[in-house]
Write an enzyme that holds these catalytic residues in place. Structure first.
Site, PDB file in Angstrom:
ATOM      1  N   SER A   1      28.858  30.046 -25.234  1.00  0.00           N
ATOM      2  CA  SER A   1      28.527  30.684 -23.922  1.00  0.00           C
ATOM      3  C   SER A   1      28.078  29.663 -23.124  1.00  0.00           C
ATOM      4  CB  SER A   1      27.494  31.734 -24.194  1.00  0.00           C
ATOM      5  OG  SER A   1      27.888  33.036 -25.148  1.00  0.00           O
TER       6      SER A   1
HETATM    7  N1  SAH Z   1      26.415  33.139 -29.491  1.00  0.00           N
HETATM    8  C1  SAH Z   1      27.367  32.079 -29.568  1.00  0.00           C
HETATM    9  C2  SAH Z   1      28.532  32.718 -28.603  1.00  0.00           C
HETATM   10  C3  SAH Z   1      29.756  33.153 -29.407  1.00  0.00           C
HETATM   11  S1  SAH Z   1      30.957  34.080 -28.557  1.00  0.00           S
HETATM   12  C4  SAH Z   1      27.039  30.875 -29.554  1.00  0.00           C
HETATM   13  O1  SAH Z   1      25.982  30.408 -29.033  1.00  0.00           O
HETATM   14  O2  SAH Z   1      27.910  29.963 -29.583  1.00  0.00           O
HETATM   15  C5  SAH Z   1      30.934  35.772 -29.158  1.00  0.00           C
HETATM   16  C6  SAH Z   1      30.979  35.672 -30.839  1.00  0.00           C
HETATM   17  O3  SAH Z   1      30.824  36.965 -31.146  1.00  0.00           O
HETATM   18  C7  SAH Z   1      32.121  35.081 -31.427  1.00  0.00           C
HETATM   19  O4  SAH Z   1      31.932  34.027 -32.471  1.00  0.00           O
HETATM   20  C8  SAH Z   1      32.684  36.296 -32.232  1.00  0.00           C
HETATM   21  O5  SAH Z   1      33.577  36.032 -33.292  1.00  0.00           O
HETATM   22  C9  SAH Z   1      31.587  37.031 -32.444  1.00  0.00           C
HETATM   23  N2  SAH Z   1      31.807  38.454 -32.825  1.00  0.00           N
HETATM   24  C10 SAH Z   1      32.748  39.515 -32.033  1.00  0.00           C
HETATM   25  N3  SAH Z   1      32.563  40.753 -32.510  1.00  0.00           N
HETATM   26  C11 SAH Z   1      31.694  40.638 -33.482  1.00  0.00           C
HETATM   27  C12 SAH Z   1      31.214  41.749 -34.283  1.00  0.00           C
HETATM   28  N4  SAH Z   1      31.615  42.969 -34.008  1.00  0.00           N
HETATM   29  N5  SAH Z   1      30.198  41.403 -35.313  1.00  0.00           N
HETATM   30  C13 SAH Z   1      29.634  39.883 -35.278  1.00  0.00           C
HETATM   31  N6  SAH Z   1      30.330  39.020 -34.522  1.00  0.00           N
HETATM   32  C14 SAH Z   1      31.094  39.463 -33.501  1.00  0.00           C
END
Ligand code: SAH
Length: 220
Positions: free
Chosen positions: A69
């Site tokens: 993000s």
């Molecule tokens: N917090 C992360 C941002 C990741 S983007 C960081 O600091 O880098 C959002 C993430 O949510 C992705 O890795 C995606 O695979 C995950 N995601 C999407 N749907 C999800 C679900 N149902 N359960 C767990 N993770 C999920």
């Protein structure tokens, strides 16, 4: 350990200071959040070829179609969480592990769930090497983490089509859920507070863009 991948040069520190200043200019006031962002080397969460992008206030691809993000978004969500030292926090969407590391840096006990196997595996290896003691789980964040509930705070870092009831149910009294909720092609940053009488208060905090929260099946 400060060898190999986990080095933090004066240049990196300088760039990070500037990034924190930019985030502050955009309205982040929580000094705990700003201090954590200054302390956690965001470039550690990038593949080595892309280090120069680590200190721009932008989201960036981390593989498997996902992104780390934007720093302002991380700061904004973290500020909304009103993190206190010792808080037990659930993160949905581990991704690179950066957001989880910011929460750890602020003194929280962090549990983080990721549904993409490759990202889960990468974070699970990298976080302890970097010194961030975060409990990582491979699974579907829609369900929360009932075995470890309740939580003081829950953060969802992907755009959710609705507010999963399993998540609000896993909040302690006084607990806060921070979740970007889908609206057309953007998300509305939303907080749900569980009041001491058991009722829920929902508030909206402006528009953001996230990768979508996906399916009810954890994927390889
Ligand atoms: N917090 C992360 C941002 C990741 S983007 C960081 O600091 O880098 C959002 C993430 O949510 C992705 O890795 C995606 O695979 C995950 N995601 C999407 N749907 C999800 C679900 N149902 N359960 C767990 N993770 C999920």
């Amino acid at each position: 350990m400060t060898t190999g991948k986990f080095t933090d040069s004066f240049r990196h520190k300088g760039l990070r200071k500037k990034l924190v200043e930019a985030v502050k200019q955009k309205g982040i006031t929580d000094i705990g959040v700003l201090a954590a962002m200054e302390a956690v080397p965001r470039h550690w969460f990038f593949d080595s070829g892309f280090l120069e992008f680590a200190y721009e206030d932008k989201a960036f691809p981390i593989g498997a179609g996902q992104t780390i993000s934007q720093p302002f978004t991380v700061a904004f969500q973290t500020q909304l969480m009103q993190v206190r030292k010792g808080d037990k926090i659930l993160e949905v969407g581990t991704g690179s592990g950066y957001q989880a590391s910011i929460l750890f840096q602020m003194g929280a006990k962090v549990f983080s769930v990721e549904r993409q196997r490759t990202l889960y595996t990468k974070a699970k290896e990298m976080l302890p090497e970097a010194g961030y003691r975060i409990r990582t789980f491979f699974g579907d964040g829609y369900k929360g983490l009932p075995a470890f509930a309740p939580f003081d705070r829950i953060i969802v870092t992907a755009g959710a089509p609705f507010i999963p009831e399993a998540l609000t149910a896993q909040l302690k009294p006084g607990g806060i859920l921070v979740i970007p909720v889908d609206k057309e092609d953007y998300q509305v940053m939303t907080t749900v507070t569980r009041e001491d009488d058991g009722s829920f208060t929902t508030r909206q905090h402006g528009v953001f863009r996230f990768v979508p929260m996906l399916g009810d099946k954890a994927h390889d």
